[in-house]
Design an enzyme around this catalytic site. Structure first.
Site, PDB file in Angstrom:
ATOM      1  N   THR A  15    -115.682  51.284  74.799  1.00 36.06           N
ATOM      2  CA  THR A  15    -114.320  51.131  75.303  1.00 36.06           C
ATOM      3  C   THR A  15    -113.530  52.334  74.804  1.00 36.06           C
ATOM      4  O   THR A  15    -113.962  53.004  73.867  1.00 36.06           O
ATOM      5  CB  THR A  15    -113.677  49.815  74.818  1.00 36.06           C
ATOM      6  OG1 THR A  15    -114.481  48.752  75.262  1.00 36.06           O
ATOM      7  CG2 THR A  15    -112.242  49.621  75.253  1.00 36.06           C
ATOM      8  N   THR A  33    -112.611  50.024  79.774  1.00 39.68           N
ATOM      9  CA  THR A  33    -113.909  49.652  79.199  1.00 39.68           C
ATOM     10  C   THR A  33    -114.964  49.332  80.243  1.00 39.68           C
ATOM     11  O   THR A  33    -114.635  48.988  81.385  1.00 39.68           O
ATOM     12  CB  THR A  33    -113.731  48.404  78.290  1.00 39.68           C
ATOM     13  OG1 THR A  33    -114.962  48.148  77.594  1.00 39.68           O
ATOM     14  CG2 THR A  33    -113.378  47.157  79.084  1.00 39.68           C
ATOM     15  N   GLU A  67    -119.073  43.052  81.474  1.00 42.24           N
ATOM     16  CA  GLU A  67    -117.889  42.339  80.992  1.00 42.24           C
ATOM     17  C   GLU A  67    -118.056  40.817  81.050  1.00 42.24           C
ATOM     18  O   GLU A  67    -117.295  40.084  80.412  1.00 42.24           O
ATOM     19  CB  GLU A  67    -116.686  42.747  81.844  1.00 42.24           C
ATOM     20  CG  GLU A  67    -115.420  42.982  81.067  1.00 42.24           C
ATOM     21  CD  GLU A  67    -115.435  44.279  80.280  1.00 42.24           C
ATOM     22  OE1 GLU A  67    -115.336  44.212  79.050  1.00 42.24           O
ATOM     23  OE2 GLU A  67    -115.567  45.344  80.891  1.00 42.24           O
ATOM     24  N   SER A  86    -109.841  39.154  77.206  1.00 42.61           N
ATOM     25  CA  SER A  86    -110.062  40.467  76.580  1.00 42.61           C
ATOM     26  C   SER A  86    -109.331  40.536  75.252  1.00 42.61           C
ATOM     27  O   SER A  86    -108.411  39.762  74.996  1.00 42.61           O
ATOM     28  CB  SER A  86    -109.524  41.543  77.522  1.00 42.61           C
ATOM     29  OG  SER A  86    -109.586  42.813  76.913  1.00 42.61           O
ATOM     30  N   SER A  87    -109.750  41.501  74.435  1.00 42.14           N
ATOM     31  CA  SER A  87    -108.981  41.790  73.214  1.00 42.14           C
ATOM     32  C   SER A  87    -108.224  43.103  73.353  1.00 42.14           C
ATOM     33  O   SER A  87    -107.518  43.503  72.415  1.00 42.14           O
ATOM     34  CB  SER A  87    -109.927  41.905  72.018  1.00 42.14           C
ATOM     35  OG  SER A  87    -110.624  40.695  71.832  1.00 42.14           O
ATOM     36  N   GLY A  99    -112.941  48.515  70.308  1.00 41.97           N
ATOM     37  CA  GLY A  99    -113.538  47.862  69.142  1.00 41.97           C
ATOM     38  C   GLY A  99    -113.776  46.373  69.326  1.00 41.97           C
ATOM     39  O   GLY A  99    -113.874  45.632  68.354  1.00 41.97           O
TER      40      GLY A  99
END
Ligand code: DON
Length: 571
Positions: free
Chosen positions: A378, A396, A417, A449-450, A469
């Site tokens: 990412t 990403t 994903e 998602s983060s 990350g």
């Protein structure tokens, strides 16, 4: 929580309660500069930063530069992101004062039911969720580039995609991370003829110093430049993507590709001390987690705490925010989430009260009862232009080189994903995070998602930051915000040592040097399990405009030697 005053306070809390960010930021006081002295870009690869600077010099705005940076990263960092993946773009339009969040997250194909990811024993099969055709969602990044150019940019896609097209055709030098990442994904990537055609074009895998060319990708980008959305999502490229997924045993439909849409969402906004933080709403979990962690932590003066207690308080806040992520969060188009509650200072106060200031709360005591709902790679870049337009974008393909599958004849490496969905409730994904109904896959749904592209604003400063990350993105951005709040420079913020806790597993992860031995001992005495000395992670890219001194500064993560951040002073 710093005190919010007067009507703005009331309005802000009402708007946060409704999950709608206030659209206009109050004009800065007259004594500060009205616009920056030039532009600034920080990204994970020098060629991408240079492509963006070239577009700024040619009269493009931050959004045009974002198209150039994003597309060039897709070419030179296939390990991290690409046309076959997705991303989030947080934008600030200086003229209107509006902040917008472009959600270009991948969507789930209808055929990808939870059962499709289980092995014969009913366990989650990582080979399906992380590799090959089933792991890939319908890509979102190309649609974001079209939207950015058409709605926000000044220059045509033919101009802003030109650097990426040239670099894809002529090639760029292979760097260590690309070679190392390939070695770790080789056995998967070489299963697929389309991938072999790109990565073994000269007979062997990419080696440091060699020139890596992607002529098919150059043609795909050219079609996007010429035909916009239809150049990728309809016609030749869409057919090739669909056929390649089918040939490898998966199932995408033409309607799923042609029906892909970028969603424009209101960013989340909250206060932390003197900062106004603007950040990613669901389907990112980042904004809500940042709001929870910072609002919990605001009950202490972090600067006055000794190092073990500062880490302890932040870890306890992280633990609670990640527990809520697991239970509640998903795609807002599919699930109802208690966002107003999770973002509220009162909720944070309740969580704060549950923290013992000297003792770890074992994660098992904060159970993840599924809520009663209806059901190193990412990459990030940050841009500011001379007018004060801003972009903070994270994009990403998920894990290293995504699914490993390049659709023959397109140069497009598909993402993996789907692993970000809770494919089997309560089973951790590649980042060790899990989820329940809120994040279960459904046709057309976006996986949680983060990724947390973020803006920070105070009276004097305007900052864009973000990072890759996986689940650690949230805590990287958190430590970045705290670093700026402590008065660090942009480069110091990018370099800050990192630690992380995500509720499950119940462990503090720390980079070598992030926690000194005394702090580790003290944390252990409080009941924490500490993994000190983990390999480094992340790749934070940030730009900062100090409106009072009217200076620009930039920070590019020193963990990534090929990144580049640069200020471009413009008359
Ligand atoms: O959207 C997410 O949260 C992940 N797919 C991001 C993946 C990532 O950052 C990988 N990097 N190490």
């Amino acid at each position: 929580m710093s005190l919010l005053r007067g009507w703005r306070a009331t309005l802000a809390s009402v708007l946060v309660g409704l999950c709608i960010a206030p659209l206009a930021v109050a004009a800065p006081p007259a004594r500060v500069a009205a616009h920056p002295p030039g532009g600034a870009i920080a990204s994970g690869h020098a060629l991408a930063t240079e492509a963006g600077l070239q577009i700024l010099r040619a009269g493009g705005n931050a959004f045009d530069a974002a198209v150039a940076v994003s597309s060039t990263l897709s070419v030179v960092e296939p390990i991290s992101s690409g046309l076959g993946g997705g991303g989030f773009f947080l934008l600030h339009d200086a003229k209107s004062g509006k902040d917008v969040f472009l959600d270009a997250r991948e969507t789930s194909p209808a055929a990808a039911t939870p059962q499709a990811f289980l092995d014969g024993h009913g366990a989650l099969d990582p080979n399906r969720s992380q590799n090959g055709p089933w792991s890939a969602g319908i890509p979102g990044l190309p649609a974001a580039l079209v939207e950015l150019a058409g709605k926000y940019g000044r220059l045509p896609l033919g101009t802003t995609l030109a650097p990426a097209i040239r670099i894809a055709r002529e090639g760029f030098p292979v760097y260590a991370r690309l070679q190392k990442g390939y070695a770790s994904r080789r056995s998967v990537m070489e299963r697929y003829p389309g991938t072999r055609a790109v990565y073994l074009a000269d007979g062997d895998p990419p080696k440091v110093g060699e020139t890596f060319r992607q002529p098919d990708l150059a043609r795909t980008l050219q079609l996007l430049a010429d035909k916009g959305f239809d150049g990728f999502y309809r016609g030749d490229i869409a057919d090739k993507l669909r056929r390649s997924v089918h040939d490898e045993g998966g199932n995408w439909t033409s309607a799923e590709l042609a029906g892909y849409r970028v969603r424009e969402r209101a960013p989340l906004q909250f206060k932390y001390r003197d900062w106004s933080i603007t950040t990613a709403p669901p389907p990112s979990s980042g904004g809500i987690a940042l709001a929870e962690i910072l609002q919990i932590a605001e009950g202490w003066d972090l600067r006055k705490l000794d190092p073990p207690h500062r880490v302890h308080i932040l870890v306890e806040a992280m633990r609670r925010a990640f527990r809520d992520r697991t239970i509640y969060l998903g795609d807002p188009d599919f699930v109802r989430m208690p966002i107003a509650r999770l973002m509220s200072p009162d909720y944070a106060a309740g969580l704060r009260a549950s923290i013992n200031p000297d003792k770890a709360t074992p994660s098992v005591l904060l159970p993840a009862q599924p809520a009663p709902l209806e059901d190193d790679e990412t990459t990030h870049f940050s841009i500011i232009d001379r007018d004060g337009n801003r972009v903070s974008a994270t994009q990403t393909v998920n894990l290293l080189y995504g699914s490993g599958l390049v659709a023959p004849g397109t140069g497009v490496l598909l993402n993996d994903e789907m692993d970000d969905f809770a494919l089997k409730p309560g089973t951790p994904n590649a980042f060790g995070v899990m989820g329940f109904a809120a994040n279960a896959p459904k046709p057309g749904k976006r996986m949680l998602s983060s990724m947390s592209p973020t803006f920070m604003e105070s009276r004097d400063k305007v900052i864009a930051l973000g990072a890759p990350g996986g689940s650690r993105i949230i805590t990287e951005v958190l430590l970045g915000i705290l670093g700026y709040d402590d008065g660090l420079s942009a480069q110091q913020v990018a370099a800050l040592p990192r630690f992380h806790h995500q509720w499950w597993p119940d462990v503090i992860s720390a980079e070598a040097g992030a926690l000194d031995p005394k702090t580790v001992k003290a944390l252990q005495a409080m009941g924490h399990t500490v993994n000190a000395g983990e390999p480094t992670w992340g790749n934070l890219q940030t730009v900062e405009w100090d409106r009072r001194s009217d200076t620009l500064s930039v920070g590019s993560d020193p963990r990534n030697p090929v990144g580049k951040a640069e200020v471009l002073l413009q008359p």
